[in-house]
Motif scaffolding. Structure first.
Motif, mmCIF file in Angstrom:
data_model
loop_
_atom_site.group_PDB
_atom_site.id
_atom_site.type_symbol
_atom_site.label_atom_id
_atom_site.label_comp_id
_atom_site.label_asym_id
_atom_site.label_seq_id
_atom_site.Cartn_x
_atom_site.Cartn_y
_atom_site.Cartn_z
ATOM 1 N N ASN A 1 -14.453 7.335 4.781
ATOM 2 C CA ASN A 1 -14.867 8.457 3.944
ATOM 3 C C ASN A 1 -14.280 9.743 4.515
ATOM 4 O OD1 ASN A 1 -16.430 6.496 2.700
ATOM 5 N ND2 ASN A 1 -18.299 7.095 3.736
ATOM 6 N N ALA A 2 -14.019 10.719 3.643
ATOM 7 C CA ALA A 2 -13.396 11.955 4.121
ATOM 8 C C ALA A 2 -14.027 13.176 3.456
ATOM 9 C CB ALA A 2 -11.893 11.935 3.836
ATOM 10 N N ARG B 1 -14.427 6.034 0.759
ATOM 11 C CA ARG B 1 -13.299 5.135 1.021
ATOM 12 C C ARG B 1 -12.848 4.460 -0.272
ATOM 13 N NH1 ARG B 1 -13.066 0.250 5.407
ATOM 14 N NH2 ARG B 1 -10.915 -0.308 4.957
ATOM 15 N N GLY C 1 -8.949 9.643 1.124
ATOM 16 C CA GLY C 1 -9.089 9.474 2.564
ATOM 17 C C GLY C 1 -8.008 8.545 3.092
ATOM 18 N N THR C 2 -7.534 8.829 4.283
ATOM 19 C CA THR C 2 -6.538 7.953 4.908
ATOM 20 C C THR C 2 -7.216 6.836 5.690
ATOM 21 O OG1 THR C 2 -6.385 9.422 6.812
ATOM 22 C CG2 THR C 2 -4.769 9.738 5.036
ATOM 23 N N ARG C 3 -8.459 7.048 6.068
ATOM 24 C CA ARG C 3 -9.274 6.010 6.694
ATOM 25 C C ARG C 3 -10.746 6.392 6.513
ATOM 26 N NH1 ARG C 3 -7.677 9.460 10.386
ATOM 27 N NH2 ARG C 3 -9.136 10.134 11.985
ATOM 28 N N HIS D 1 -16.076 15.651 -0.803
ATOM 29 C CA HIS D 1 -16.026 14.394 -0.062
ATOM 30 C C HIS D 1 -15.464 13.307 -0.974
ATOM 31 C CE1 HIS D 1 -19.092 16.612 2.177
ATOM 32 N NE2 HIS D 1 -18.717 15.892 3.214
ATOM 33 N N ALA E 1 -9.434 18.387 7.084
ATOM 34 C CA ALA E 1 -10.589 17.498 7.134
ATOM 35 C C ALA E 1 -11.098 17.485 8.570
ATOM 36 C CB ALA E 1 -10.195 16.096 6.693
ATOM 37 N N TYR F 1 -13.359 17.274 3.037
ATOM 38 C CA TYR F 1 -12.124 18.065 3.063
ATOM 39 C C TYR F 1 -12.328 19.432 2.435
ATOM 40 C CZ TYR F 1 -11.903 16.973 -1.870
ATOM 41 O OH TYR F 1 -12.200 16.872 -3.200
ATOM 42 N N ASN G 1 -8.667 13.002 8.269
ATOM 43 C CA ASN G 1 -8.448 11.769 7.512
ATOM 44 C C ASN G 1 -8.379 11.973 5.999
ATOM 45 O OD1 ASN G 1 -11.180 12.419 7.309
ATOM 46 N ND2 ASN G 1 -11.846 10.289 7.266
ATOM 47 N N ALA G 2 -7.882 13.112 5.553
ATOM 48 C CA ALA G 2 -7.700 13.354 4.121
ATOM 49 C C ALA G 2 -6.243 13.723 3.867
ATOM 50 C CB ALA G 2 -8.622 14.458 3.628
#
Length: 142
Positions: free
Chosen positions: A132-133, A47, A128-130, A44, A69, A135, A73-74
């Motif tokens: 928390n992510a 952000r 992350g792209t947005r 994980h 993900a 993956y 969002n990863a």
């Protein structure tokens, strides 16, 4: 009043320690099981944070990296050997080196495959792209 001065001095030192820059994280190497050409890592990232991995390969080998993900969002970046990691004035990690085409900072790569241009240790940066992510990342070298 005598208690106030030591209290505020202690509070000042605690605040200074909280403002000190975080250390630069050490990238985790990706290892393959004996006889295998692929491996999987996961975790994980919060952000704004990054997970760092390294993989050592020879020039001309083909590497394929795929990240999944649950919330889509990863993403990752892949940097050439010799890339260094530092923190900017705001404490944000910065990478001083060259990213592979299609796996740079603005590419939001979730899959990359190509021939590696040089021998050495490549840096893979996951973020992350947005938000928390969570993956899982698969890496294959042939």
């Amino acid at each position: 009043m005598r208690i106030a001065a030591p209290f505020f001095l202690c509070l000042f030192f605690l605040m200074c320690g909280a403002l000190a820059a975080d250390p630069i994280p050490t990238p985790r190497p990706i290892y393959f099981a004996t006889g295998s050409t692929k491996g999987t890592v996961g975790g994980h990232v919060l952000r704004g944070e990054r997970a760092l991995y390294t993989i050592t390969a020879a020039a001309g080998q083909t590497m394929t990296v795929t990240i999944t993900a649950p919330e889509g969002n990863a993403a990752f970046q892949i940097y050439l050997p010799g890339t260094t990691i530092a923190r900017d004035n705001d404490g944000i990690l910065e990478f001083k080196g060259t990213a592979l085409p299609g796996a740079g900072e603005t590419d939001d790569a979730t899959r990359w495959s190509g021939r590696l241009p040089q021998r050495g240790t490549y840096l893979i940066v996951v973020g992350g792209t947005r938000g928390n992510a969570g993956y899982t990342m698969d890496v294959k070298i042939e």
